[in-house]
Design an enzyme around this catalytic site. Structure first.
Site, PDB file in Angstrom:
ATOM      1  N   ARG A  15     -39.393 -17.917  22.965  1.00 30.90           N
ATOM      2  CA  ARG A  15     -38.866 -17.088  22.378  1.00 30.90           C
ATOM      3  C   ARG A  15     -37.276 -16.785  22.401  1.00 30.90           C
ATOM      4  O   ARG A  15     -36.830 -17.630  21.219  1.00 30.90           O
ATOM      5  CB  ARG A  15     -39.472 -15.818  22.743  1.00 30.90           C
ATOM      6  CG  ARG A  15     -39.260 -14.521  22.097  1.00 30.90           C
ATOM      7  CD  ARG A  15     -37.826 -13.502  21.574  1.00 30.90           C
ATOM      8  NE  ARG A  15     -37.597 -13.363  23.387  1.00 30.90           N
ATOM      9  CZ  ARG A  15     -36.794 -12.749  22.991  1.00 30.90           C
ATOM     10  NH1 ARG A  15     -35.807 -12.970  22.902  1.00 30.90           N
ATOM     11  NH2 ARG A  15     -36.838 -11.824  24.434  1.00 30.90           N
ATOM     12  N   CYS A 240     -28.931 -15.261  21.698  1.00 28.94           N
ATOM     13  CA  CYS A 240     -29.324 -13.962  20.322  1.00 28.94           C
ATOM     14  C   CYS A 240     -28.419 -13.860  19.027  1.00 28.94           C
ATOM     15  O   CYS A 240     -27.346 -13.933  19.800  1.00 28.94           O
ATOM     16  CB  CYS A 240     -29.454 -12.657  21.137  1.00 28.94           C
ATOM     17  SG  CYS A 240     -29.832 -11.432  20.168  1.00 28.94           S
TER      18      CYS A 240
END
Ligand code: HMG
Ligand code: MG
Length: 300
Positions: A15, A240
């Site tokens: 993820r 991110c």
């Protein structure tokens, strides 16, 4: 430090690791990576995110990936869920465990999930209530705990307040994210001191990115205070899209090597893990950032 007992590893590579890759990794590769991680003994593998596909196109195949993962009775595959739309999609896909994710910085919250911290709590309340009604476990994340790409310093008390709210809402674990990897050991310890006044320390996880090469030192520092849950990403993947310039998570290989040396039991087979690391890094056409993985290749 009494370095004994177990440390839980939450493998976030599929993820957090893949959400920031410029290359689109096909679902089949993700599924094989997850299988290799399970074979290496990882018991908690964050599989994907049920977020808006235009915001994180890298994980737009979340449904295909999740429904194709091989289930094992002792392996859990949590997924990120930002809102009720994501929750309903995750439920339909058969997800059993979710993570909601907030931030201790207003600006990061707006950029990342398009709402204020207060609004995010309202969203999470709905999601957590729905999850509990379906017997789903919910983990909570707090981002920017040691600094924000937009606001700089973040006060530990703000982190503690948000972590406390997630705990009160029923999250079974609260992961503290040094999203941009700017923390140092003393600051990390101070953070844990303050947050653990609101959330029992055995509910707290350390999720440290390694931008300044401090993640292992920071982990060592917080383990001394009693942290026993660590998030890490195979191969040091990660980042991110809303924290530009930040590097990957601490590499799981490095964490396991350190914990083995300290005498902790993680249940992870380092050799199999390193092979999983080369599998995904070969696909991405680069070498792992992990020094442990590189040393293994040189047969040291
Ligand atoms: P929004 O734009 O406010 O949502 O996004 P909206 O409700 O206005 O909807 C806009 C469109 O998105 C609509 O589609 C919705 O249906 C769709 P349209 O009608 O225009 O065609 N939509 C969705 N589609 C699929 N799944 C959903 C979903 N929700 C809305 N769940 C939202 C809000 C939170 C969804 C968005 O901002 C988003 O997806 N953000 C992605 C955030 C993200 O994944 N960031 C990276 C993970 S966080 C992280 O890495 C940090 C962490 O590792 C810890 C650390 O290191 O600190 C966890
Ligand atoms: Mg992260």
């Amino acid at each position: 430090m009494t370095a004994s007992g177990k440390i839980k590893i939450v493998e976030v590579g599929p993820r957090d690791g893949l959400q920031n890759e410029p290359m689109m990794v096909p679902a089949a590769i993700k599924i094989e990576l997850i299988e290799r991680l399970a074979q290496a003994g990882c018991k908690t593998i964050e599989a994907t995110s049920f977020v808006a596909p235009d915001r994180i196109p890298q994980l737009a195949d979340h449904e295909e990936v999740f429904t194709s993962i091989k289930p094992y009775p002792d392996v859990s595959y949590p997924v990120l869920v930002p809102n009720m739309r994501g929750f309903n999609n995750a439920l339909a896909a058969g997800v059993k465990e979710i993570s909601v994710f907030g931030a201790a910085s207003e600006t990061f919250s707006q950029k990342n999930i398009n709402c204020s911290i207060g609004e995010s709590i309202q969203r999470f309340t709905k999601v957590i209530t729905a999850a509990k009604a379906h017997d789903m476990k919910v983990r909570g994340y707090v981002s920017c705990v040691l600094g924000c790409p937009y606001e700089g310093e973040i006060r530990p008390q703000v982190v503690a307040d948000l972590a406390g709210q997630l705990y009160d809402l029923g999250c079974y674990e609260i992961s503290l994210g040094d999203t941009i990897g700017v923390g140092t050991a003393k600051k990390a310890q101070k953070l844990i001191d303050i947050v653990s006044q609101k959330v029992p320390i055995n509910y707290l996880a350390a999720h440290f990115h390694d931008t300044y090469g401090q993640a292992l030192a920071n982990l060592f520092a917080v383990i001394q205070l009693g942290i026993r849950i660590i998030d890490s990403a195979v191969g040091g993947l990660g980042g991110c899209p809303y924290a530009v310039g930040a590097s990957g998570n601490v590499a799981t290989e490095d964490v396991i090597y350190m914990l083995n040396g300290l005498g902790f039991n993680t249940g992870v087979d380092l050799q199999k893990l390193i092979k999983a690391s080369y599998f995904i890094n070969d696909y991405l056409n680069r070498k792992p950032t992990s020094k442990v993985a590189l040393a293994y290749l040189r047969k040291i």
